[in-house]
Design a protein around this motif. Sequence first.
Motif, PDB file in Angstrom:
ATOM      1  N   ASP A 142      17.626 -26.273  26.652  1.00 49.01           N
ATOM      2  CA  ASP A 142      17.900 -27.673  26.752  1.00 49.01           C
ATOM      3  C   ASP A 142      18.322 -28.302  25.396  1.00 49.01           C
ATOM      4  O   ASP A 142      18.423 -29.310  25.152  1.00 49.01           O
ATOM      5  CB  ASP A 142      16.410 -28.490  27.133  1.00 49.01           C
ATOM      6  N   LEU A 143      18.414 -27.313  24.575  1.00 47.26           N
ATOM      7  CA  LEU A 143      18.792 -27.703  23.075  1.00 47.26           C
ATOM      8  C   LEU A 143      20.078 -28.546  22.853  1.00 47.26           C
ATOM      9  O   LEU A 143      20.219 -29.364  22.016  1.00 47.26           O
ATOM     10  CB  LEU A 143      19.004 -26.255  22.243  1.00 47.26           C
ATOM     11  N   THR A 144      20.864 -28.062  23.796  1.00 46.39           N
ATOM     12  CA  THR A 144      22.278 -28.983  23.840  1.00 46.39           C
ATOM     13  C   THR A 144      22.224 -30.408  24.314  1.00 46.39           C
ATOM     14  O   THR A 144      23.004 -31.169  24.177  1.00 46.39           O
ATOM     15  CB  THR A 144      23.551 -28.344  24.588  1.00 46.39           C
ATOM     16  N   ASN A 145      20.946 -30.718  24.937  1.00 45.60           N
ATOM     17  CA  ASN A 145      20.738 -32.051  25.326  1.00 45.60           C
ATOM     18  C   ASN A 145      21.028 -32.993  24.215  1.00 45.60           C
ATOM     19  O   ASN A 145      21.044 -34.208  24.234  1.00 45.60           O
ATOM     20  CB  ASN A 145      19.523 -32.084  26.074  1.00 45.60           C
ATOM     21  N   THR A 146      20.549 -32.566  23.053  1.00 45.31           N
ATOM     22  CA  THR A 146      20.503 -33.532  21.814  1.00 45.31           C
ATOM     23  C   THR A 146      22.132 -33.934  21.657  1.00 45.31           C
ATOM     24  O   THR A 146      22.095 -35.126  21.051  1.00 45.31           O
ATOM     25  CB  THR A 146      20.187 -32.570  20.393  1.00 45.31           C
ATOM     26  N   TYR A 147      22.987 -33.196  22.046  1.00 47.23           N
ATOM     27  CA  TYR A 147      24.425 -33.728  22.089  1.00 47.23           C
ATOM     28  C   TYR A 147      24.855 -34.223  22.943  1.00 47.23           C
ATOM     29  O   TYR A 147      26.051 -34.486  23.267  1.00 47.23           O
ATOM     30  CB  TYR A 147      25.376 -32.291  21.715  1.00 47.23           C
ATOM     31  N   GLY A 148      23.819 -34.574  23.992  1.00 43.52           N
ATOM     32  CA  GLY A 148      24.477 -35.046  25.475  1.00 43.52           C
ATOM     33  C   GLY A 148      25.204 -34.275  26.302  1.00 43.52           C
ATOM     34  O   GLY A 148      25.966 -34.837  26.915  1.00 43.52           O
ATOM     35  N   ILE A 149      24.982 -32.899  26.240  1.00 39.61           N
ATOM     36  CA  ILE A 149      25.870 -31.885  26.977  1.00 39.61           C
ATOM     37  C   ILE A 149      24.703 -30.895  27.512  1.00 39.61           C
ATOM     38  O   ILE A 149      23.694 -30.473  26.992  1.00 39.61           O
ATOM     39  CB  ILE A 149      26.662 -31.005  25.925  1.00 39.61           C
ATOM     40  N   ASN A 150      25.204 -30.419  28.709  1.00 48.52           N
ATOM     41  CA  ASN A 150      24.325 -29.384  29.307  1.00 48.52           C
ATOM     42  C   ASN A 150      25.250 -28.279  29.577  1.00 48.52           C
ATOM     43  O   ASN A 150      26.444 -28.109  30.166  1.00 48.52           O
ATOM     44  CB  ASN A 150      23.847 -29.852  30.683  1.00 48.52           C
ATOM     45  N   VAL A 151      25.047 -26.828  29.221  1.00 46.22           N
ATOM     46  CA  VAL A 151      25.553 -25.896  29.343  1.00 46.22           C
ATOM     47  C   VAL A 151      25.091 -25.132  30.772  1.00 46.22           C
ATOM     48  O   VAL A 151      24.094 -24.700  30.798  1.00 46.22           O
ATOM     49  CB  VAL A 151      25.398 -24.754  28.257  1.00 46.22           C
TER      50      VAL A 151
END
Length: 288
Positions: A142-151
């Motif tokens: 969930d680290l990319t949630n910081t950027y408002g993105i989900n891989v």
Amino acid sequence: MMIIVILVIVLVLALTCFKIVPQNTVGLLETLGKYSTTRSTGLNFRLPIIQKIRVVSLALQPLKLAGYSVITKDNADIGATVTLNFHITDPVKYSYENTNSIESMQQLVRGHLRDIIGRMELNEALGSTSKINKDLADAIGDLTNTYGINVDRINIDELKPSASIQASMDTQLKADRERVAAISQAEGEAKSIELRAKANNDALVATATANAQATKTRADAEAYRIDKVQSALKNADQNYFNNQSINAFETLAHSDTNLIITNGAELDKTGQNATLAKMLGDELKKKD
């Protein structure tokens, strides 16, 4: 004329008051450059000049990361190519809390991939792309949630050793193939020798068995003949033996031998045989 110009300006301003937000997107309303609210799909009103609507797509997007170099645990240089699919989960974070959320996401993926492969040796890394994919997805989490993105999906397309390492691997592979071929050839030759030796041994055994059988057959035949002769001799009378003596002397008469050595006890019996005496006389006359 002035009225027409004014009407045109009013019409243009009226048209700019509305913004259409397409399907599977959202509109971020900004007032004097500051985020105000999020607008949904459809026709949305805004104040001309003062407000604008920034459209952000929420659809799944593919992205291919440019190839880059990673180093394995045994210091081998590998070129990695990665593709991923992502979608925007928070348009506000994506647009306002990071100057370039996609680039930040790419840097996060590269960093974790270097860390994962850096703990593997070359051969392990080249044969473990599925495991690397899983470890990489777990690491990003969930680290990319910081950027408002989900891989949503990430995939290692290619792990390619550097040219020098590839050349070394090709040389090693060729040597391994030649070694395997030499072993196979040696095993084949050894098997061939073994089969030939077995065939020769089987032939010798067969020949020896045949010779032994033939010898036994001859011995059995000779024993049978002797038994028959002995049996016949047991039942033979004196006339038979006299006849045999005559035949023997007849054969002797036809030969170059004229000296007979016999038992004195048997000499009278021989002399009493008139037929034998006559035969000997006739044969001696022929020779003279």
